[in-house]
Structures are given as C-alpha cells and as structure tokens.
Design a protein around this motif. Structure first.
Motif, PDB file in Angstrom:
ATOM      1  N   VAL A 267     -55.046  10.640  -5.715  1.00 25.21           N
ATOM      2  CA  VAL A 267     -55.410   9.696  -4.832  1.00 25.21           C
ATOM      3  C   VAL A 267     -54.242   8.969  -4.363  1.00 25.21           C
ATOM      4  O   VAL A 267     -53.484   8.550  -5.467  1.00 25.21           O
ATOM      5  CB  VAL A 267     -56.536   8.916  -5.581  1.00 25.21           C
ATOM      6  N   TRP A 268     -53.856   9.264  -3.193  1.00 27.39           N
ATOM      7  CA  TRP A 268     -52.638   8.398  -2.619  1.00 27.39           C
ATOM      8  C   TRP A 268     -52.915   7.483  -1.609  1.00 27.39           C
ATOM      9  O   TRP A 268     -53.609   7.533  -0.683  1.00 27.39           O
ATOM     10  CB  TRP A 268     -51.824   9.621  -1.987  1.00 27.39           C
ATOM     11  N   PRO A 269     -52.406   6.157  -1.952  1.00 33.97           N
ATOM     12  CA  PRO A 269     -52.475   5.193  -0.827  1.00 33.97           C
ATOM     13  C   PRO A 269     -51.459   5.228   0.048  1.00 33.97           C
ATOM     14  O   PRO A 269     -50.555   5.661  -0.199  1.00 33.97           O
ATOM     15  CB  PRO A 269     -52.300   4.014  -1.588  1.00 33.97           C
ATOM     16  N   VAL A 270     -52.225   5.490   1.442  1.00 29.42           N
ATOM     17  CA  VAL A 270     -51.206   5.817   2.468  1.00 29.42           C
ATOM     18  C   VAL A 270     -49.993   4.933   2.625  1.00 29.42           C
ATOM     19  O   VAL A 270     -48.818   5.306   2.908  1.00 29.42           O
ATOM     20  CB  VAL A 270     -51.728   6.089   3.811  1.00 29.42           C
ATOM     21  N   THR A 271     -50.011   3.763   2.310  1.00 28.84           N
ATOM     22  CA  THR A 271     -49.031   2.858   2.083  1.00 28.84           C
ATOM     23  C   THR A 271     -49.200   1.612   1.088  1.00 28.84           C
ATOM     24  O   THR A 271     -50.388   1.527   0.661  1.00 28.84           O
ATOM     25  CB  THR A 271     -48.877   2.203   3.497  1.00 28.84           C
ATOM     26  N   ILE A 272     -48.263   0.930   0.628  1.00 28.75           N
ATOM     27  CA  ILE A 272     -48.423  -0.089  -0.254  1.00 28.75           C
ATOM     28  C   ILE A 272     -47.980  -1.399   0.472  1.00 28.75           C
ATOM     29  O   ILE A 272     -47.754  -2.278  -0.262  1.00 28.75           O
ATOM     30  CB  ILE A 272     -47.740   0.089  -1.595  1.00 28.75           C
ATOM     31  N   GLU A 273     -47.862  -1.280   1.731  1.00 34.58           N
ATOM     32  CA  GLU A 273     -47.321  -2.531   2.574  1.00 34.58           C
ATOM     33  C   GLU A 273     -48.612  -3.130   3.183  1.00 34.58           C
ATOM     34  O   GLU A 273     -49.222  -2.289   3.672  1.00 34.58           O
ATOM     35  CB  GLU A 273     -46.180  -2.018   3.642  1.00 34.58           C
ATOM     36  N   ARG A 274     -48.633  -4.374   3.052  1.00 31.60           N
ATOM     37  CA  ARG A 274     -49.524  -5.198   3.543  1.00 31.60           C
ATOM     38  C   ARG A 274     -49.761  -5.146   5.252  1.00 31.60           C
ATOM     39  O   ARG A 274     -48.704  -5.511   5.748  1.00 31.60           O
ATOM     40  CB  ARG A 274     -49.758  -6.311   3.256  1.00 31.60           C
TER      41      ARG A 274
ATOM     42  N   SER B 168     -44.999   1.061   6.616  1.00 32.16           N
ATOM     43  CA  SER B 168     -44.420   2.686   6.496  1.00 32.16           C
ATOM     44  C   SER B 168     -44.945   3.439   5.127  1.00 32.16           C
ATOM     45  O   SER B 168     -45.494   2.495   4.140  1.00 32.16           O
ATOM     46  CB  SER B 168     -42.929   2.350   6.231  1.00 32.16           C
ATOM     47  N   ILE B 169     -44.991   4.792   5.136  1.00 34.67           N
ATOM     48  CA  ILE B 169     -45.560   5.420   4.035  1.00 34.67           C
ATOM     49  C   ILE B 169     -44.517   5.385   3.123  1.00 34.67           C
ATOM     50  O   ILE B 169     -43.239   4.921   2.823  1.00 34.67           O
ATOM     51  CB  ILE B 169     -45.663   6.849   4.637  1.00 34.67           C
ATOM     52  N   HIS B 170     -45.154   5.259   1.809  1.00 34.47           N
ATOM     53  CA  HIS B 170     -44.426   5.382   0.624  1.00 34.47           C
ATOM     54  C   HIS B 170     -43.787   6.653   0.477  1.00 34.47           C
ATOM     55  O   HIS B 170     -44.089   7.631   0.734  1.00 34.47           O
ATOM     56  CB  HIS B 170     -45.278   5.078  -0.551  1.00 34.47           C
ATOM     57  N   PRO B 171     -42.391   6.687   0.176  1.00 34.81           N
ATOM     58  CA  PRO B 171     -41.663   7.961  -0.069  1.00 34.81           C
ATOM     59  C   PRO B 171     -42.373   9.114  -0.800  1.00 34.81           C
ATOM     60  O   PRO B 171     -42.226  10.034  -0.554  1.00 34.81           O
ATOM     61  CB  PRO B 171     -40.442   7.504  -0.354  1.00 34.81           C
ATOM     62  N   THR B 172     -43.071   8.571  -1.948  1.00 33.05           N
ATOM     63  CA  THR B 172     -43.656   9.439  -2.823  1.00 33.05           C
ATOM     64  C   THR B 172     -44.956  10.074  -2.225  1.00 33.05           C
ATOM     65  O   THR B 172     -45.065  11.517  -2.427  1.00 33.05           O
ATOM     66  CB  THR B 172     -44.004   8.783  -4.080  1.00 33.05           C
ATOM     67  N   VAL B 173     -45.494   9.576  -1.453  1.00 28.75           N
ATOM     68  CA  VAL B 173     -46.654   9.757  -0.726  1.00 28.75           C
ATOM     69  C   VAL B 173     -46.194  11.047   0.451  1.00 28.75           C
ATOM     70  O   VAL B 173     -46.988  12.137   0.656  1.00 28.75           O
ATOM     71  CB  VAL B 173     -47.620   8.787  -0.291  1.00 28.75           C
ATOM     72  N   ALA B 174     -45.148  10.747   1.036  1.00 31.80           N
ATOM     73  CA  ALA B 174     -44.589  11.352   2.225  1.00 31.80           C
ATOM     74  C   ALA B 174     -44.131  12.666   1.508  1.00 31.80           C
ATOM     75  O   ALA B 174     -44.361  13.811   2.090  1.00 31.80           O
ATOM     76  CB  ALA B 174     -43.335  10.888   2.764  1.00 31.80           C
ATOM     77  N   ASP B 175     -43.657  12.849   0.264  1.00 35.27           N
ATOM     78  CA  ASP B 175     -43.202  13.931  -0.251  1.00 35.27           C
ATOM     79  C   ASP B 175     -44.330  14.827  -0.591  1.00 35.27           C
ATOM     80  O   ASP B 175     -44.495  16.010  -0.620  1.00 35.27           O
ATOM     81  CB  ASP B 175     -42.394  13.577  -1.409  1.00 35.27           C
TER      82      ASP B 175
ATOM     83  N   LEU C 194     -51.498   6.458  11.538  1.00 38.52           N
ATOM     84  CA  LEU C 194     -50.573   5.476  12.353  1.00 38.52           C
ATOM     85  C   LEU C 194     -49.637   4.849  11.593  1.00 38.52           C
ATOM     86  O   LEU C 194     -48.616   4.016  11.964  1.00 38.52           O
ATOM     87  CB  LEU C 194     -51.626   4.278  13.088  1.00 38.52           C
ATOM     88  N   VAL C 195     -49.610   4.861  10.237  1.00 40.05           N
ATOM     89  CA  VAL C 195     -48.560   4.524   9.414  1.00 40.05           C
ATOM     90  C   VAL C 195     -47.211   5.297   9.630  1.00 40.05           C
ATOM     91  O   VAL C 195     -47.153   6.464   9.828  1.00 40.05           O
ATOM     92  CB  VAL C 195     -48.947   4.691   8.091  1.00 40.05           C
ATOM     93  N   ARG C 196     -46.085   4.603   9.753  1.00 37.27           N
ATOM     94  CA  ARG C 196     -44.939   5.015  10.105  1.00 37.27           C
ATOM     95  C   ARG C 196     -44.251   6.015   8.959  1.00 37.27           C
ATOM     96  O   ARG C 196     -44.450   5.475   7.677  1.00 37.27           O
ATOM     97  CB  ARG C 196     -43.694   3.811  10.096  1.00 37.27           C
ATOM     98  N   GLY C 197     -44.048   7.210   9.336  1.00 41.78           N
ATOM     99  CA  GLY C 197     -43.710   8.339   8.560  1.00 41.78           C
ATOM    100  C   GLY C 197     -44.556   9.239   8.472  1.00 41.78           C
ATOM    101  O   GLY C 197     -44.467  10.430   7.742  1.00 41.78           O
ATOM    102  N   VAL C 198     -45.804   9.019   8.541  1.00 49.27           N
ATOM    103  CA  VAL C 198     -47.037   9.988   8.315  1.00 49.27           C
ATOM    104  C   VAL C 198     -46.803  11.127   9.433  1.00 49.27           C
ATOM    105  O   VAL C 198     -47.140  12.470   8.886  1.00 49.27           O
ATOM    106  CB  VAL C 198     -48.512   9.311   8.480  1.00 49.27           C
ATOM    107  N   LYS C 199     -46.412  10.822  10.761  1.00 51.70           N
ATOM    108  CA  LYS C 199     -46.376  11.782  11.696  1.00 51.70           C
ATOM    109  C   LYS C 199     -45.253  12.557  11.190  1.00 51.70           C
ATOM    110  O   LYS C 199     -45.370  14.012  11.158  1.00 51.70           O
ATOM    111  CB  LYS C 199     -45.943  11.204  13.032  1.00 51.70           C
TER     112      LYS C 199
END
Length: 353
Positions: A146-153, A192-199, A223-228
């Motif tokens: 389970v990956w939270p798409v971002t950890i930024e609020r 922004s997406i967390h780098p671990t999730v992007a990987d 819509l999270v930056r980096g997902v695209k």
C-alpha cells in the motif's frame, strides 16, 4: 506513440502463438470504497503482485478530524486498502473498523476507528508515514503493498462551470450533489510524489484506475506532481474501470468516455482499456438511485483505439461491482495485453463472467 501491453518475445509460447504465464506487478490507483473492493477480489490471484496507490486528501469523518487535531496524514483510505489485502480480511475489518465509544476524559477518541488511531499512532511514533504503513502491512500480513501517493499535505480544489470554487474532498462532493459541474480540478498546495512511490510505479507492468468517486478518489492521485512522469515509464496498459453510476446532478450526462479523457489529460498518455458494466439491476433499484440524481454511467464516445470490455458487474441491489466477476475481467485483460503472443486487437470485447 501509444504505449500498450505487449507479449514476451523470444519464448516458445511467442513462437507458437501461445501464452507464457508469469507474475505481473500491478498498480491500482484510487481510494474510498472502490479500490479496497478491487484489491479484495484480485488478491486471491497467485499471478498478481498488487500495489495500491492511494489518495491522501480525505477531509471528512475520522480521517479529517485526526488530520486537523493531531497533524497526521489522513489514514482512512490507506487503512481500508491494507485491510482489503490482509491475510484475514474479515477479522481485521471487524477489529480495526470498529469505532471507539466516547470515554470520560478522553472525548476526542470517541467515534474514531481503532485502525485510524493505530495508524496515526504509528506515524507519530516513527515520524514516517511510509514506515507506519509498512508496519501496518506487516502486522496484517498483507498480500501486496500500500503506497500513499504523497506524504505532503494538500487539499482537492475545484472550479465549476459557473465560476464558483470549493476546497476539500467533502466540499467537492457536496457541490456535485448540488448540481455544480466540475470544470477544473487541482491540488493546493501542489503535492509531489514520494521518490519511493515513484520508483514503485515505474516497475508496474500495468495500471488500473478505479472504480471510485471520480473527482475525489480517482483524479487526485494522478494530479500529484511526478505521477505523470512515473506513469510514462510503465510499458503495459492503463485500464480504467468505469463506475456503475454518475454521482449527483453535477455529473448529469457524464460518461465513461469523459472519465477517460480527464484521466488522459492528467497522465499525458492514453487510457488503453475501459472495463464497463453492460446490464443494470431492476427498475426498482434504479428508481431508488434516481432519487439521489444518480443514473447508470453511459459509455459515451471512446477513442477508436481504446478497447472496451463489457460485462455484467452489477449483481445486487447496492451499486457495487461484483468482486469476483471484476477480478476475472481484469485478469482477462491483463493476460490478453501482457501474456499472449498475439494480443487481441478487436476494439470491443463482451465478457460473460
């Protein structure tokens, strides 16, 4: 150039026009009740490694309250996906979705689910939400990640056709019910997406989006930056599971084709396959939903290169995809697109599952 699933080159199955099975690493995007239901149906397939990429912008209920009071990330959607992947889903749901009673001197704990409190406590203890989620996964014996798409609020924001604006998941849903049609959707502030999730996303063989509340569960993660950019590196197909119903007066006339176009604009690549329901329930059931201005989602005018897969997925009175049928439909698409030597090229497939 369109990117879609291909076959395994050079194998005996490839040379003979057959199929060679292998484990597939699949990413499932969304939240709410739709994503856990999909995961629960797919997790019994031994050929699938499942990854839930979960929206993190819940502003209501227990999750919203914990976010406001404790400053933690909203835990609800992540919790539900972890429970769906749990080794003993029924028992885990019974314990961790139970709401605490209001206790003397501890009024703030009342009404929260045990699971939300547990995950929030693990986040505060570790100082790392990803570590907390991984700890919960180990505790539950989850079959998948389970990956939270971002950890930024951040919050979901919408502009409507009349020029009005709203902020927050609950508010966007409410405005749709009141008849406001969404014109534009964004996150504030940008997350922004967390780098671990992007990987993790870059390693997916295919991506599934849906089912779930379209503007508040399915769109926010993409819509999270980096997902695209991460999705651009996925070689396999993007599969959209169309909802069974529209979601209030603000979605009057909305179609599966409209949903695909919104997704495509956000991710910068085509939706390769749309899985949609072919047959609704009784007129009495439809009439009950019509009172809430919810009507069966029409297919609409899909892109000519998008494969439409139809099946009867609405089997009971409640508007929810049949888990088993949906899991078989998804597996059929994945085998066709990723495992067959000569993938099926017809635009429309009607499945009886």
């Amino acid at each position: 150039m369109r990117k879609c699933g291909g076959s395994i080159g050079g194998s005996p199955a490839d040379r003979m026009g057959g199929m060679e099975l292998r484990e597939l690493n699949i990413g499932c995007f969304g939240g709410g009740t739709g994503l856990p239901s999909l995961l629960g149906g797919l997790k019994s397939n031994p050929w699938l490694t499942l990854n839930a990429v979960v929206t993190m912008f819940d502003s209501g209920g227990s999750s919203g309250q914990l976010k406001d009071e404790l400053g933690v990330l909203p835990p609800g959607d992540v919790l539900k996906c972890a429970l769906a992947l749990a080794r003993n889903e029924g028992e885990a749901r019974r314990v961790l979705l139970a709401r605490l009673p209001t206790l003397e001197h501890h009024e703030k704990l009342g009404g929260h689910t045990g699971g939300n409190l547990l995950l929030s406590m693990m986040e505060q203890y570790s100082g790392d939400f990803l570590a907390a989620v991984d700890g919960l996964r180990g505790l539950l014996g989850c079959r998948g990640r389970v990956w939270p798409v971002t950890i930024e609020r951040a919050s979901i924001c919408a502009e409507y056709q009349d020029g009005s604006l709203s902020e927050g998941e609950v508010e966007v849903d409410a405005e749709q019910l009141r008849g406001h049609q969404v014109k534009r959707l964004w996150l504030a502030p940008d997350a922004s997406i967390h780098p671990t999730v992007a990987d993790a996303i870059r390693g997916f063989d295919a991506v599934i989006i849906g089912p779930g509340s379209f503007f508040t569960s399915l769109m926010p993660p993409v819509l999270v930056r980096g997902v695209k950019e991460a999705l651009a590196e996925v070689r396999g197909p993007v599969i959209l599971i169309a909802n069974l119903l529209t979601e209030g007066r603000g979605m009057s006339g909305f179609t599966a084709a409209d949903a695909a176009r919104w997704i495509e604009k956000a991710i910068g690549r085509p939706v390769d396959v749309v899985i949609a329901n072919s047959e609704g329930p009784s007129p009495e059931v439809l009439a009950r939903y019509a009172v809430e201005h919810k009507t069966p989602l029409e297919i609409g005018d899909l892109d000519s290169e998008c494969q439409l897969v139809l099946g009867q997925f609405w089997r009971k009175d409640i508007a929810r995809h049949d888990r088993r049928r949906l899991s078989f439909a998804v597996w059929s698409v994945l085998t066709d697109r990723l495992l067959r030597a000569n993938p099926h090229s017809s635009r429309t497939s009607t499945l009886v599952v």
